[in-house]
Design an enzyme around this catalytic site. Structure first.
Site, PDB file in Angstrom:
ATOM      1  N   ASP A 175       0.819  -1.204   0.000  1.00  0.00           N
ATOM      2  CA  ASP A 175       0.000   0.000   0.000  1.00  0.00           C
ATOM      3  C   ASP A 175       0.859   1.262   0.000  1.00  0.00           C
ATOM      4  O   ASP A 175       1.941   1.304   0.601  1.00  0.00           O
ATOM      5  CB  ASP A 175      -0.892  -0.015   1.247  1.00  0.00           C
ATOM      6  CG  ASP A 175      -1.785   1.193   1.350  1.00  0.00           C
ATOM      7  OD1 ASP A 175      -2.634   1.368   0.453  1.00  0.00           O
ATOM      8  OD2 ASP A 175      -1.639   1.973   2.307  1.00  0.00           O
ATOM      9  N   GLU A 186       1.081  -0.495  -5.125  1.00  0.00           N
ATOM     10  CA  GLU A 186       0.097   0.548  -5.368  1.00  0.00           C
ATOM     11  C   GLU A 186       0.882   1.850  -5.490  1.00  0.00           C
ATOM     12  O   GLU A 186       1.251   2.464  -4.500  1.00  0.00           O
ATOM     13  CB  GLU A 186      -0.916   0.638  -4.233  1.00  0.00           C
ATOM     14  CG  GLU A 186      -2.065   1.573  -4.561  1.00  0.00           C
ATOM     15  CD  GLU A 186      -2.448   2.503  -3.414  1.00  0.00           C
ATOM     16  OE1 GLU A 186      -3.414   3.252  -3.589  1.00  0.00           O
ATOM     17  OE2 GLU A 186      -1.761   2.519  -2.379  1.00  0.00           O
TER      18      GLU A 186
END
Length: 723
Positions: free
Chosen positions: A401, A454
């Site tokens: 993330d 990401e």
């Protein structure tokens, strides 16, 4: 200040220097510090004497008595508050347990199994069962173990200091899995702090924040065939279709309580398997106190959240996925952590896991703290954590993330609120080194395990190996494609011809990375609307647009990801507090979307042309990318291993049927309509080409042959030449 005064005040840096057995005047003395005791005995020897005005009990032994004493002697004591008697083997009768070599590797940031030495380890020492606690807390005055077993009294079990390593340890006999504990730390400045264990492998369920002792796993893995196959998995040329879920809101019981991992294994796994997905991606399942964070504000990096069951329950779920041919990816959050006082933040009363400079150690937007990636022990904590989930839980990949926030020192910062790197640039060099080290460790130790970034910027070589100057990820989310495509699809079809470039722009950078095409949870929250509600037009057009969008995603080069609920077209945004709107599955239009997603997944897996060259330009060829006036795209997907294995993909982004629409084709023959998003099976108008159509020897668009087709309104066609 003497030993006793420091013990009494909780300031003794090394209690083993005074407690336990020590030679004294040609004999021996045994000391025990027991703040809650009224009386203490050395079992099978006799009563110990209280040192007046203190909680220290002592007994002197001559040589003969000492030689009869067990190496690990037992104490009996009477509690002050209820006069009850207890007995236990003294923790201060044990030698240091952590090998110097392990501590050396940890301090260098190279201990890839740090969770096996730090935290709470149930073990048997000299035939005596108990738990060895250890924690990294440098530059503090004292660290103690507290728990139910000592009345949460930090004076009862001060730990042994392991010198310059900054690690403290203590073996306490008689403790069991499930016992609760924390660390009590007296900081360098004299502040008394209570912290959960950074390496705890199980924690109590919120709002409780205690760590729990965990024993060896009792789960018997059944996935050896899966793991062996994974080692040789050629993921670049195989289908990867990911169903992203939030376990707490996929389904819930009628009273709003969560499904357990074992219940999800019974219901979620068949749902995903039957739809043809190759992988499940779990939003973060590490322990976190705040439901509203969806798991992204982690307080227990090594502890699966207790919301859904025990660590072995999670193992059962993953094992069940593997037995059904489904891989499991885990959303992982090394970019930042919350300010919760009970967890990592200011762990020793001062910054330890976070960078001390707030310009590098704080996320202004998120109110969280940033790891100090340049500190060996912090980097070790994170790299070992990545390996922990793969080794201990058989996770098949990590979706990392907020990578963009890690790469730039000025990420979301104003001028003057960031400090340049040593070369004067904005690149966060320590974070970059960490990401490369993590990726190398994962890919070296676990072939076939994938890492996905990401990352939303133009940072180069994210999915290229470090030896090429890359970050080392397997794949990267294609955020640009996602934003452009959704922006285009949200536009009224009458105006789409003015935005045709949003569909073609991705070809300018498509082959620079290994991309995943994500329609994730982030796109269906915070007033962004659900996937269905994003679509313009009346109800029929909205469903047609969504079918068209999903077909376009599966035709476009790149691996696929879709968030739960989108597969049957929820009307409402995702709400993590409630279950998905499952009654919609009884409505024909929503059933149609589910049928289409299922057929797309199976077609994607069955047709090499759709997955074998997701990252190779030789597998893609435009037929026509210039028909902006009619908002039509057409291209060829081709298998590299068999160039004759092709699939034609056509998309009509307007509600106007196109009759007699001619396209060039790479070879003559009959073309089978293997998917039509406008089929009545999916809820469409059933306009198409009667299942197949033959080419004509009419040159068109640079091809020797062509087809004259009917393109359905807001429809997608996949055509395959028949042998």
């Amino acid at each position: 200040m003497n030993h006793l005064e420091r013990l009494q005040q909780g300031r003794h840096h090394d209690p083993f220097d005074y407690l336990g057995r020590h030679p004294l005047n040609q004999g021996w003395i045994i000391r025990a510090f027991m703040p809650s005791a009224e009386a203490v005995e050395l079992k099978d020897v006799g009563a110990m004497n209280r040192v007046e005005g203190s909680d220290l009990f002592v007994i002197r032994l001559d040589k003969a008595q000492y030689e009869q004493l067990p190496a690990h002697y037992c104490l009996r004591w009477q509690e002050k508050h209820d006069s009850s008697w207890h007995e236990a083997i003294s923790p201060y009768s044990f030698d240091p347990q952590l090998p110097d070599w392990d501590l050396h590797l940890f301090n260098e940031g190279r201990h890839h199994h740090a969770w096996r030495i730090l935290g709470a380890q149930t073990r048997e020492i000299d035939g005596i069962p108990g738990c060895l606690f250890s924690v990294w807390a440098p530059h503090v005055q004292r660290v103690s173990i507290i728990g139910d077993f000592n009345g949460w009294n930090g004076l009862r079990h001060p730990m042994r200091n392991r010198g310059h390593s900054g690690v403290w340890e203590l073996f306490i006999p008689g403790l069991h899995p499930g016992d609760a504990y924390k660390f009590e730390i007296l900081s360098h400045q004299g502040q008394l702090i209570t912290k959960t264990d950074p390496y705890a492998r199980h924690m109590a369920r919120r709002p409780d924040t205690t760590s729990l002792i965990t024993g060896p796993t009792e789960h018997q893995w059944q996935d050896s065939d899966w793991l062996e196959q994974r080692r040789n998995w050629d993921w670049q040329h195989q289908p990867v279709s990911i169903y992203e879920i939030h376990p707490g809101s996929w389904r819930q019981h009628e009273d709003g309580s969560f499904y357990t991992w074992r219940e999800l294994a019974e219901e979620l796994v068949p749902w995903v398997r039957d739809m043809g997905y190759t992988h499940i991606e779990l939003l973060p399942v590490m322990e976190h106190p705040l439901d509203e964070s969806w798991g992204y504000q982690v307080s227990g990096y090594y502890a699966p959240t207790s919301r859904f069951g025990s660590p072995d329950d999670l193992r059962h779920f993953i094992d069940n996925c593997h037995l059904n041919g489904i891989g499991v990816l885990l959303d992982w959050v090394p970019a930042h952590f919350p300010r919760d006082e009970f967890a990592l933040a200011r762990f020793t009363g001062e910054p330890l896991y976070e960078h001390a400079d707030p310009r590098k150690g704080e996320h202004r937007d998120w109110g969280t703290l940033i790891f100090d990636f340049g500190r060996n022990e912090v980097r070790n904590f994170l790299v070992a954590n990545a390996l922990y989930w793969i080794e201990e839980f058989h996770i098949d990949g990590l979706r990392v993330d907020a990578v963009a926030s890690m790469l730039y020192l000025d990420y979301s910062r104003e001028d003057g609120d960031w400090t340049p790197n040593r070369y004067g640039g904005r690149e966060h060099l320590e974070a970059i080194d960490f990401l490369r080290e993590m990726n190398e460790a994962v890919h070296t130790r676990f072939p076939g395990v994938i890492t996905v970034a990401e990352e939303s910027t133009a940072w180069p070589l994210v999915s290229r190996p470090p030896y090429m100057g890359g970050l080392g990820f397997s794949m990267k989310w294609n955020m640009g494609w996602m934003h452009d495509t959704l922006s285009y699809m949200e536009t009224d079809p009458i105006y789409r011809k003015y935005h045709h470039d949003k569909l073609t722009f991705s070809q300018l950078y498509l082959w620079s990375e290994n991309f995943v095409l994500p329609f994730s949870h982030d796109e269906v929250v915070h007033l962004k609307k659900s996937m269905l509600d994003k679509m313009p037009g009346d109800v029929w057009q909205r469903f047609a647009n969504l079918r068209l969008l999903y077909a376009y995603q599966y035709a476009h080069p790149g691996k696929k990801l879709l968030f739960m609920g989108s597969e049957f077209a929820q009307w409402t945004e995702w709400n993590a507090k409630t279950a998905l709107d499952w009654p919609l599955m009884d409505v024909p239009d929503h059933q149609g979307i589910h049928k289409l997603v299922t057929d797309l997944n199976h077609l994607y897996s069955a047709e090499a042309a759709l997955h074998e060259t997701d990252f190779d330009h030789e597998g893609f060829q435009w037929i026509d990318c210039h028909d902006s006036e009619q908002s039509i795209l057409s291209f060829v997907r081709r298998s590299k291993s068999n160039p004759a294995d092709v699939l034609l993909c056509l998309f009509n982004f307007t509600p106007v049927p196109r009759l007699g629409y001619r396209i060039g084709v790479p070879s003559p023959g009959n073309y089978h309509e293997c998917l039509n998003s406008d089929s009545s099976w999916y809820g469409g108008s059933n306009m198409g080409n009667a299942g197949s159509i033959s080419s004509e020897a009419v040159p068109w668009m640079g091809f020797e042959h062509s087809l004259e087709l009917t393109l359905p309104p807001l429809g997608a066609l996949f055509l395959k030449p028949q042998a």
